[in-house]
Design a protein around this motif. Sequence first.
Motif, mmCIF file in Angstrom:
data_model
loop_
_atom_site.group_PDB
_atom_site.id
_atom_site.type_symbol
_atom_site.label_atom_id
_atom_site.label_comp_id
_atom_site.label_asym_id
_atom_site.label_seq_id
_atom_site.Cartn_x
_atom_site.Cartn_y
_atom_site.Cartn_z
ATOM 1 N N ALA A 32 0.761 -1.407 0.067
ATOM 2 C CA ALA A 32 -0.049 -0.238 -0.220
ATOM 3 C C ALA A 32 0.974 1.215 -0.137
ATOM 4 C CB ALA A 32 -0.723 0.016 1.293
ATOM 5 N N ALA A 33 2.426 1.587 0.841
ATOM 6 C CA ALA A 33 3.045 2.259 1.070
ATOM 7 C C ALA A 33 3.694 2.687 -0.616
ATOM 8 C CB ALA A 33 3.932 2.230 1.260
ATOM 9 N N VAL A 34 3.924 1.368 -1.029
ATOM 10 C CA VAL A 34 4.614 1.158 -2.546
ATOM 11 C C VAL A 34 3.379 2.065 -3.715
ATOM 12 C CG1 VAL A 34 5.290 0.471 -4.490
ATOM 13 C CG2 VAL A 34 6.373 -0.209 -2.091
ATOM 14 N N ASP A 35 2.283 1.376 -3.780
ATOM 15 C CA ASP A 35 1.745 1.662 -4.530
ATOM 16 C C ASP A 35 1.110 4.200 -4.516
ATOM 17 O OD1 ASP A 35 1.182 -0.197 -6.008
ATOM 18 O OD2 ASP A 35 -0.455 -1.541 -4.985
ATOM 19 N N ALA A 36 0.914 4.425 -2.732
ATOM 20 C CA ALA A 36 0.490 5.342 -2.680
ATOM 21 C C ALA A 36 1.488 6.073 -3.272
ATOM 22 C CB ALA A 36 0.664 5.917 -0.805
ATOM 23 N N TRP A 37 3.042 5.986 -2.884
ATOM 24 C CA TRP A 37 4.103 7.142 -3.388
ATOM 25 C C TRP A 37 3.987 6.371 -5.107
ATOM 26 C CZ3 TRP A 37 6.248 10.671 -1.284
ATOM 27 C CH2 TRP A 37 6.532 10.808 0.141
ATOM 28 N N SER A 38 3.661 6.076 -5.575
ATOM 29 C CA SER A 38 3.313 5.609 -6.756
ATOM 30 C C SER A 38 2.871 6.479 -7.288
ATOM 31 C CB SER A 38 3.695 3.792 -7.202
ATOM 32 O OG SER A 38 3.268 4.063 -9.246
ATOM 33 N N ALA A 39 1.572 6.996 -6.979
ATOM 34 C CA ALA A 39 0.278 7.341 -7.658
ATOM 35 C C ALA A 39 0.769 8.860 -7.319
ATOM 36 C CB ALA A 39 -1.030 6.898 -6.596
ATOM 37 N N HIS A 40 1.484 9.192 -6.202
ATOM 38 C CA HIS A 40 2.528 10.446 -5.946
ATOM 39 C C HIS A 40 2.348 10.707 -6.479
ATOM 40 C CE1 HIS A 40 3.394 13.607 -4.077
ATOM 41 N NE2 HIS A 40 4.398 13.500 -3.801
ATOM 42 N N ARG A 41 4.285 10.687 -7.789
ATOM 43 C CA ARG A 41 4.528 10.579 -8.142
ATOM 44 C C ARG A 41 3.917 10.645 -9.696
ATOM 45 N NH1 ARG A 41 8.061 6.988 -5.269
ATOM 46 N NH2 ARG A 41 7.011 5.380 -7.208
ATOM 47 N N LYS A 42 3.107 9.867 -9.767
ATOM 48 C CA LYS A 42 2.366 9.984 -11.823
ATOM 49 C C LYS A 42 1.517 11.186 -11.192
ATOM 50 C CE LYS A 42 1.580 5.074 -12.241
ATOM 51 N NZ LYS A 42 0.915 4.078 -11.924
ATOM 52 N N ALA A 43 0.844 11.368 -10.291
ATOM 53 C CA ALA A 43 -0.177 12.672 -10.114
ATOM 54 C C ALA A 43 1.143 14.110 -10.005
ATOM 55 C CB ALA A 43 -0.596 12.863 -8.823
ATOM 56 N N TYR A 44 2.043 13.981 -9.093
ATOM 57 C CA TYR A 44 3.049 15.007 -10.076
ATOM 58 C C TYR A 44 3.382 15.957 -10.898
ATOM 59 C CZ TYR A 44 6.597 18.906 -9.112
ATOM 60 O OH TYR A 44 7.580 19.166 -9.057
ATOM 61 N N ALA A 45 3.549 14.240 -11.890
ATOM 62 C CA ALA A 45 3.835 14.645 -12.893
ATOM 63 C C ALA A 45 3.097 14.949 -13.841
ATOM 64 C CB ALA A 45 4.808 12.976 -13.415
ATOM 65 N N SER A 46 2.271 15.017 -13.974
ATOM 66 C CA SER A 46 0.869 15.172 -14.503
ATOM 67 C C SER A 46 0.717 16.274 -14.669
ATOM 68 C CB SER A 46 -0.434 14.365 -14.208
ATOM 69 O OG SER A 46 0.046 12.644 -14.892
ATOM 70 N N ALA A 47 0.807 16.916 -13.068
ATOM 71 C CA ALA A 47 0.125 18.162 -12.725
ATOM 72 C C ALA A 47 1.938 18.981 -13.176
ATOM 73 C CB ALA A 47 0.340 18.115 -11.509
ATOM 74 N N TYR A 48 2.882 18.991 -12.962
ATOM 75 C CA TYR A 48 3.504 19.499 -13.331
ATOM 76 C C TYR A 48 3.847 19.800 -14.939
ATOM 77 C CZ TYR A 48 8.627 21.251 -14.348
ATOM 78 O OH TYR A 48 9.551 21.956 -14.845
ATOM 79 N N LEU A 49 3.311 18.533 -16.085
ATOM 80 C CA LEU A 49 3.632 18.242 -17.207
ATOM 81 C C LEU A 49 2.233 19.603 -17.517
ATOM 82 C CD1 LEU A 49 4.044 15.122 -18.175
ATOM 83 C CD2 LEU A 49 5.826 17.439 -18.376
ATOM 84 N N GLY A 50 1.013 19.837 -17.230
ATOM 85 C CA GLY A 50 0.172 20.131 -17.676
ATOM 86 C C GLY A 50 0.168 21.440 -17.079
ATOM 87 N N GLY A 51 1.414 21.801 -16.545
ATOM 88 C CA GLY A 51 1.200 22.892 -15.631
ATOM 89 C C GLY A 51 1.506 24.504 -16.764
ATOM 90 N N LYS A 52 1.338 26.151 -16.305
ATOM 91 C CA LYS A 52 1.253 26.538 -17.618
ATOM 92 C C LYS A 52 2.358 27.623 -16.554
ATOM 93 C CE LYS A 52 -1.901 25.770 -20.656
ATOM 94 N NZ LYS A 52 -1.388 24.609 -20.555
ATOM 95 N N GLY A 53 3.020 28.097 -17.037
ATOM 96 C CA GLY A 53 4.127 29.417 -16.766
ATOM 97 C C GLY A 53 5.420 28.637 -16.591
#
Length: 117
Positions: A32-53
């Motif tokens: 569960a901890a590994v999966d949670a960190w994986s979800a966090h990394r994916k969400a961060y990458a998506s948010a970063y790549l989708g960001g502006k500025g």
Amino acid sequence: MMPDQEDVVAELQRIGRELDALSKGIAKLDRAAVDAWSAHRKAYASAYLGGKGPIKDREQAAVLEVEATRLAAEIADQVLRASKERIRVLRDRLEIGRSVGAARRSQFAAEATGQPA
């Protein structure tokens, strides 16, 4: 007052059952901890790549956007650590129980022969 041998055995058996259950559950908590960190990394990458500025603005916006997933991962780590600590404490209690049991047996043997314990 020293506990009866039956009380010692019952407590050791209870601790053994709890250790068994925790040992079986630890793999699930670890996953569960590994999966949670994986979800966090994916969400961060998506948010970063989708960001502006500028880069710094996108980084901070991504951090804010995924804070809930980071917190979930930290909590999963904390639950895993707490379970590992509980296992360590139970193992310590097993050792104490074994020592008490040995002392009780020694006392019983000494009483049976009429010698001081």
